[in-house]
Design a protein around this motif. Structure first.
Motif, PDB file in Angstrom:
ATOM      1  N   SER A 116      -4.809  -5.044   2.718  1.00  0.00           N
ATOM      2  CA  SER A 116      -4.274  -4.625   4.015  1.00  0.00           C
ATOM      3  C   SER A 116      -5.344  -4.685   5.094  1.00  0.00           C
ATOM      4  O   SER A 116      -5.105  -5.137   6.217  1.00  0.00           O
ATOM      5  CB  SER A 116      -3.696  -3.206   3.906  1.00  0.00           C
ATOM      6  N   LEU A 145      -3.531   0.305  -5.909  1.00  0.00           N
ATOM      7  CA  LEU A 145      -3.497   0.835  -4.541  1.00  0.00           C
ATOM      8  C   LEU A 145      -4.777   0.474  -3.803  1.00  0.00           C
ATOM      9  O   LEU A 145      -4.753   0.114  -2.607  1.00  0.00           O
ATOM     10  CB  LEU A 145      -3.313   2.354  -4.585  1.00  0.00           C
ATOM     11  N   GLU A 158       0.834  -1.203   0.000  1.00  0.00           N
ATOM     12  CA  GLU A 158       0.000   0.000   0.000  1.00  0.00           C
ATOM     13  C   GLU A 158       0.867   1.251   0.000  1.00  0.00           C
ATOM     14  O   GLU A 158       0.610   2.229  -0.753  1.00  0.00           O
ATOM     15  CB  GLU A 158      -0.915  -0.018   1.225  1.00  0.00           C
ATOM     16  N   ALA A 165      -4.523  -3.023  -2.825  1.00  0.00           N
ATOM     17  CA  ALA A 165      -3.569  -3.155  -1.714  1.00  0.00           C
ATOM     18  C   ALA A 165      -4.200  -2.734  -0.405  1.00  0.00           C
ATOM     19  O   ALA A 165      -3.966  -3.342   0.651  1.00  0.00           O
ATOM     20  CB  ALA A 165      -2.320  -2.329  -2.006  1.00  0.00           C
ATOM     21  N   ARG A 166      -5.017  -1.677  -0.445  1.00  0.00           N
ATOM     22  CA  ARG A 166      -5.697  -1.237   0.777  1.00  0.00           C
ATOM     23  C   ARG A 166      -6.702  -2.286   1.261  1.00  0.00           C
ATOM     24  O   ARG A 166      -6.812  -2.557   2.466  1.00  0.00           O
ATOM     25  CB  ARG A 166      -6.405   0.086   0.502  1.00  0.00           C
TER      26      ARG A 166
END
Length: 438
Positions: free
Chosen positions: A194, A187, A116, A190-191
């Motif tokens: 996460s 992104l 991220e 990735a968030r």
């Protein structure tokens, strides 16, 4: 010597013989009384010792019941202990697994957070590049090829170069925008990864914490099971040891008192034999004296003898015979030293034969007791005992006749109900009364 003087001397001799015989009878009677008292004392001691053994046997049986219960407790505790130990082992395995899952989740979270951050940095860099391109375009007026540039172009080649350069700049800028959109999508992924990793890590942490608590609970249960097991074993050993010691002591005392009773019975038998020998000797001497005096033999002196033998002391069904049986109270294999006859409480008890009431007392096992010394009955020296009485009808020392009421039926001592426990001694030995009854 004249006939008169000879007769006088015979009378004097007979009188002397009678006097000597009477003195001997007095001495013999005193010895009999002493033996009877010793027998009563020995019998009472044996009964008390037997009662103590019966009680200690009951205590031992109760201890055995406790041992059985303790063994069941031990088995339950062992089962609980095994289950708790299995739970501990399983909990430790799960705890280790949860720890690995937590470590993996934390690693995945760290990787996702790194991705991220890298994605955010790439987007920031891409935005900076696009901004630089935009500023360059604005400054150089690249989006539009001005008419002045076309007019002022020195040659066709120069104009073509300008158009080609402008197209390249625009194409590069479009690529940068596409890359920016791609980085933004990555992104976002990735968030999400996460966040999922964070949730997974949190769940792993909670599971690990719960498993630690479960492991501790299992360990506590195992310890509790061990404590229960030890307590049950201690109780078992204590009960067995105490009961065994008590029974051994009472059995030793019973053996001693029975030996004393056997000694007294032997002395009574010897006294009965001596009395019979003395009676026969006196009868022979009396016959000789009568023959010498030319007089018929006198009838035998009356005494405490029932010529017709014994009679039933009460009328009722036999509820327990003489010999070994399962005791109705102690539930153990014990010797029954009499004949039980079932009759209601308060029923009059009759003397089985004529004789002298020698003793009355209370015993823990036999309750209220009464003894009658009958002397010779049918050629045998007999003593009877009446037990578990509710009361007496005559005092000690009374001479009673056969069939006379001497006591009343009860259920005193170790008894399960109203009945007569009838006992008989013949020539000093305890015997089964049934063969001697009509």
């Amino acid at each position: 010597m004249t006939r008169r003087s000879r007769s006088l001397r015979q009378v004097v001799a007979l009188a002397c013989a009678v006097a000597i015989s009477f003195a001997g009878c007095v001495v013999s009677a005193q010895a009999d009384d002493d033996l009877t008292a010793a027998k009563q004392k020995a019998d009472a001691a044996v009964v008390q010792a037997q009662t103590d053994v019966d009680k200690s046997t009951l205590i031992l049986q109760q201890a055995n019941d406790k041992v059985t219960q303790a063994q069941a407790d031990v088995a339950d505790a062992q089962t609980a202990l095994d289950a708790a130990q299995d739970a501990v082992a399983q909990a430790q395995e799960v705890q280790a697994q949860k720890a690995q899952e937590l470590e993996q989740a934390n690693q995945e979270l760290a990787d996702a957070q790194a991705k991220e951050a890298a994605g955010q940095a790439a987007i920031d860099a891409q935005k900076d590049a696009i901004g630089a391109y935009a500023r360059a375009l604005v400054q150089d007026n690249m989006p539009l090829v001005s008419l002045a540039s076309l007019i002022s172009t020195d040659s066709t080649a120069t104009l073509a170069n300008r158009v080609q350069w402008t197209d390249t700049v625009l194409t590069t800028n479009q690529v940068n925008l596409d890359s920016l959109r791609t980085l933004q999508v990555e992104l976002e992924h990735a968030r999400e990864a996460s966040q999922a990793a964070q949730q997974k890590a949190d769940e792993a942490q909670q599971a690990a914490d719960a498993q630690v608590a479960a492991t501790q609970a299992a360990q506590d249960a195992a310890e509790s099971a061990r404590t229960t097991l030890q307590a049950a074993l201690d109780s078992q050993q204590s009960a067995q040891s105490a009961a065994a010691d008590a029974l051994a002591a009472d059995q030793d005392m019973l053996a001693q008192t029975r030996a004393e009773q056997d000694d007294v019975n032997a002395k009574i038998a010897a006294a009965a034999a001596a009395a019979e020998a003395a009676r026969q000797a006196e009868a022979a001497r009396q016959a000789a004296a009568d023959a010498a005096a030319n007089q018929p033999a006198p009838p035998p002196a009356a005494g405490p003898v029932s010529s017709s033998g014994l009679i039933w002391t009460v009328n009722g069904p036999i509820t327990s015979y003489y010999g070994y049986r399962i005791h109705p109270i102690f539930h153990t294999w014990l010797f029954h030293d009499g004949l039980d006859i079932g009759v209601p409480c308060g029923t009059p008890v009759k003397a089985a034969a004529s004789g002298k009431v020698t003793d009355e007392y209370y015993n823990g096992g036999y309750g209220y007791r009464l003894f009658i010394d009958h002397g010779y009955v049918g050629g045998n020296y007999m003593v009877t005992s009446y037990n578990h009485l509710s009361g007496y009808a005559v005092p000690v020392g009374t001479y009673v006749t056969q069939g006379q009421t001497v006591a009343y039926i009860g259920s005193t001592g170790n008894s399960t109900g109203c009945h007569m426990h009838f006992m008989l001694w013949v020539n000093g030995s305890g015997v089964n009364p049934l063969p001697y009854l009509p």
